[in-house]
Enzyme design. Structure first.
Site, PDB file in Angstrom:
ATOM      1  N   PRO A   1       5.251  -8.282  15.035  1.00  0.00           N
ATOM      2  CA  PRO A   1       4.731  -7.468  13.997  1.00  0.00           C
ATOM      3  C   PRO A   1       6.095  -7.891  13.555  1.00  0.00           C
ATOM      4  O   PRO A   1       7.157  -7.682  13.786  1.00  0.00           O
ATOM      5  CB  PRO A   1       4.577  -6.323  14.652  1.00  0.00           C
ATOM      6  CG  PRO A   1       3.903  -6.716  16.329  1.00  0.00           C
ATOM      7  CD  PRO A   1       4.533  -8.388  16.219  1.00  0.00           C
TER       8      PRO A   1
ATOM      9  N   ASP B   1      -5.205   0.680   1.130  1.00  0.00           N
ATOM     10  CA  ASP B   1      -5.663  -1.106   1.182  1.00  0.00           C
ATOM     11  C   ASP B   1      -6.974  -0.877   0.630  1.00  0.00           C
ATOM     12  O   ASP B   1      -7.481  -1.230   0.115  1.00  0.00           O
ATOM     13  CB  ASP B   1      -5.577  -1.682   2.559  1.00  0.00           C
ATOM     14  CG  ASP B   1      -4.071  -2.124   3.177  1.00  0.00           C
ATOM     15  OD1 ASP B   1      -3.468  -2.730   1.790  1.00  0.00           O
ATOM     16  OD2 ASP B   1      -3.549  -2.140   3.848  1.00  0.00           O
TER      17      ASP B   1
ATOM     18  N   ASP C   1       3.848  -1.009  12.609  1.00  0.00           N
ATOM     19  CA  ASP C   1       4.128  -0.059  12.035  1.00  0.00           C
ATOM     20  C   ASP C   1       1.876   0.016  11.818  1.00  0.00           C
ATOM     21  O   ASP C   1       1.994  -0.211  10.759  1.00  0.00           O
ATOM     22  CB  ASP C   1       4.312   0.089  10.632  1.00  0.00           C
ATOM     23  CG  ASP C   1       4.069   1.666   9.960  1.00  0.00           C
ATOM     24  OD1 ASP C   1       3.329   2.708  10.442  1.00  0.00           O
ATOM     25  OD2 ASP C   1       4.468   1.257   9.396  1.00  0.00           O
TER      26      ASP C   1
ATOM     27  N   SER D   1       0.655  -1.040   0.286  1.00  0.00           N
ATOM     28  CA  SER D   1       0.571  -0.027  -0.036  1.00  0.00           C
ATOM     29  C   SER D   1       0.343   1.061   0.238  1.00  0.00           C
ATOM     30  O   SER D   1       0.483   1.966  -0.434  1.00  0.00           O
ATOM     31  CB  SER D   1      -1.009  -0.256   1.390  1.00  0.00           C
ATOM     32  OG  SER D   1      -0.169  -0.332   2.079  1.00  0.00           O
ATOM     33  N   HIS D   2       2.385   0.894   0.222  1.00  0.00           N
ATOM     34  CA  HIS D   2       2.846   2.099   0.811  1.00  0.00           C
ATOM     35  C   HIS D   2       3.964   1.932  -0.175  1.00  0.00           C
ATOM     36  O   HIS D   2       5.499   2.418  -0.268  1.00  0.00           O
ATOM     37  CB  HIS D   2       3.597   2.316   1.949  1.00  0.00           C
ATOM     38  CG  HIS D   2       2.034   3.033   2.436  1.00  0.00           C
ATOM     39  ND1 HIS D   2       1.029   2.298   2.915  1.00  0.00           N
ATOM     40  CD2 HIS D   2       1.369   4.773   2.657  1.00  0.00           C
ATOM     41  CE1 HIS D   2       0.405   3.224   2.972  1.00  0.00           C
ATOM     42  NE2 HIS D   2       0.267   4.295   2.786  1.00  0.00           N
TER      43      HIS D   2
END
Ligand SMILES: NC(=O)C1=CN([C@@H]2O[C@H](COP(=O)(O)OP(=O)(O)OC[C@H]3O[C@@H](n4cnc5c(N)ncnc54)[C@H](OP(=O)(O)O)[C@@H]3O)[C@@H](O)[C@H]2O)C=CC1
Ligand SMILES: O=C(O)C1=NCCCC1
Length: 342
Positions: A310, A193, A183, A52-53
């Site tokens: 994560p 997204d 994050d 998404s980035h």
């Protein structure tokens, strides 16, 4: 740019992708330093599977630069304001070059005083936040960052959007492994997204957002066209999002998510807001070795059955990308090459 991995894909090396993105940034109106920093940031996001980035954002960067909304040649002004405080006026440029300019002073202050704060204002953040914190943990420091974005999230208990998707990123060193990093957007889902789901024609899980009438919807287009996102975790995510507005905007001198108006800049996509980083030198804080204590926490978490921390998914994807190349579908690669003038 097409949604990630919809078509037949080829692979590119990290170096080749970074070079391609640098060419795009330079060609569309940035200085060489800004192009260097943004290209590395975006290529690293794609390498880690942060789709998404990653390159998905390149057309947004390009249209923003073309619109004149952001100054691609801005030279950040770093101000040494107090023993534990650094301020940067990003000069209506991107946030990452501002961070890069302030980083040496921020680290020096954190190591000297035990803690240092960096307040970036007048900046545009259009990327993932983990690349901003992870490198501090690689140097044995703990880092926390927040950035606000554009209004698209309804505060819990309200009926209209006000907050941005306002992410929070945290990084801490471990003794025997890559740092612990998380994050996360404080919205139930990142705006990026939702855009990707809309392009792919996919439904969202329940509880991510509402339509223009304020009704829960699983249709990403209804969210993007007049609807809004919800905070994650109801009042808890909403409180964190409020905190991000205060720290990233009120404290830095940046815009709140609802304050800027890009209506005179058609095609602009990036929010003109603020970013705060807090960096701590753990050797000044605890009697015990912090990285060993992190290790112990992780060991105990695994001991109670936890399989995924994560950052684990990103690191796995990073290893794959470094071994096999970064997979990009042909259409996306073609679009990137076109933007690079190849
Ligand atoms: N610049 C801006 O203004 C904004 C940027 N963003 C960016 O969007 C990106 C995506 O945010 P978001 O969608 O909230 O992120 P995710 O919900 O995908 O992930 C959030 C965090 O949780 C971890 N995680 C996810 N699933 C699990 C699991 N099952 N078990 C353990 N850990 C898990 C992720 O690690 P892992 O990465 O390893 O999966 C990540 O650190 C972020 O990089 C954020 O910075 C978002 C909003 C605004
Ligand atoms: O995905 C998001 O949410 C955002 N990403 C970049 C900046 C705007 C919000």
């Amino acid at each position: 740019m097409s949604a990630p991995h919809d078509h037949a894909s080829s692979t590119v090396s990290l170096e080749a992708l970074t070079q391609l993105l640098e060419t795009i940034f330079l060609r569309h109106g940035t200085s060489s330093e800004v192009a260097r920093v943004l290209a590395a940031n975006c290529a690293n996001a794609e390498r880690d599977g942060a789709h998404s980035h990653g390159v998905f954002r390149i057309p947004g960067y390009v249209s923003t630069l073309k619109s004149g909304w952001v100054n691609g040649h801005a030279v950040p002004q770093v101000e040494d304001v107090a023993p534990g405080f650094v301020r940067v006026d990003a000069g209506n440029g991107f946030a990452q070059p501002a961070l890069a300019a302030a980083r040496p002073l921020l680290i020096e202050k954190a190591r000297h005083a035990g803690i240092a704060v960096l307040a970036i204002r007048n900046s545009h953040h259009f990327a993932a936040l983990w690349p901003d914190v992870e490198p501090f943990a690689d140097e044995g420091l703990v880092a926390l960052s927040v950035v606000n974005s554009m209004t698209c999230v309804v505060p819990h208990g309200a009926d209209r959007p006000l907050f941005g998707t306002n992410p929070i990123a945290f990084a801490a060193p471990r003794a025997n492994a890559a740092p612990i990093v998380f994050d996360l957007a404080t919205s139930a889902i990142a705006h990026g997204d939702v855009q990707i789901a809309a392009r792919k024609g996919e439904k969202l899980p329940v509880g991510m957002g509402v339509d223009s009438l304020g009704q829960l919807t699983q249709d990403p287009k209804a969210i993007l066209e007049g609807g809004a996102l919800l905070p994650f975790g109801g009042h808890k995510g909403s409180a964190l999002s409020m905190m991000v507005e205060l720290l990233a905007a009120a404290l830095t001198g940046g815009n709140f998510s609802f304050e800027f108006d890009w209506s005179n800049h058609p095609g602009a996509k990036t929010p003109w807001t603020g970013q705060l980083l807090i960096v701590i030198d753990p050797s000044k804080a605890a009697g015990q070795n912090f990285a060993q204590r992190s290790e112990e926490l992780v060991r105990q978490m695994h001991g109670v059955g936890l399989k995924r921390l994560p950052g684990d998914r990103r690191h796995l994807q990073r290893s794959r990308s470094m071994a096999q190349g970064i997979a990009l579908d042909e259409q996306t690669l073609g679009q990137l090459r076109e933007l690079a003038g190849e």
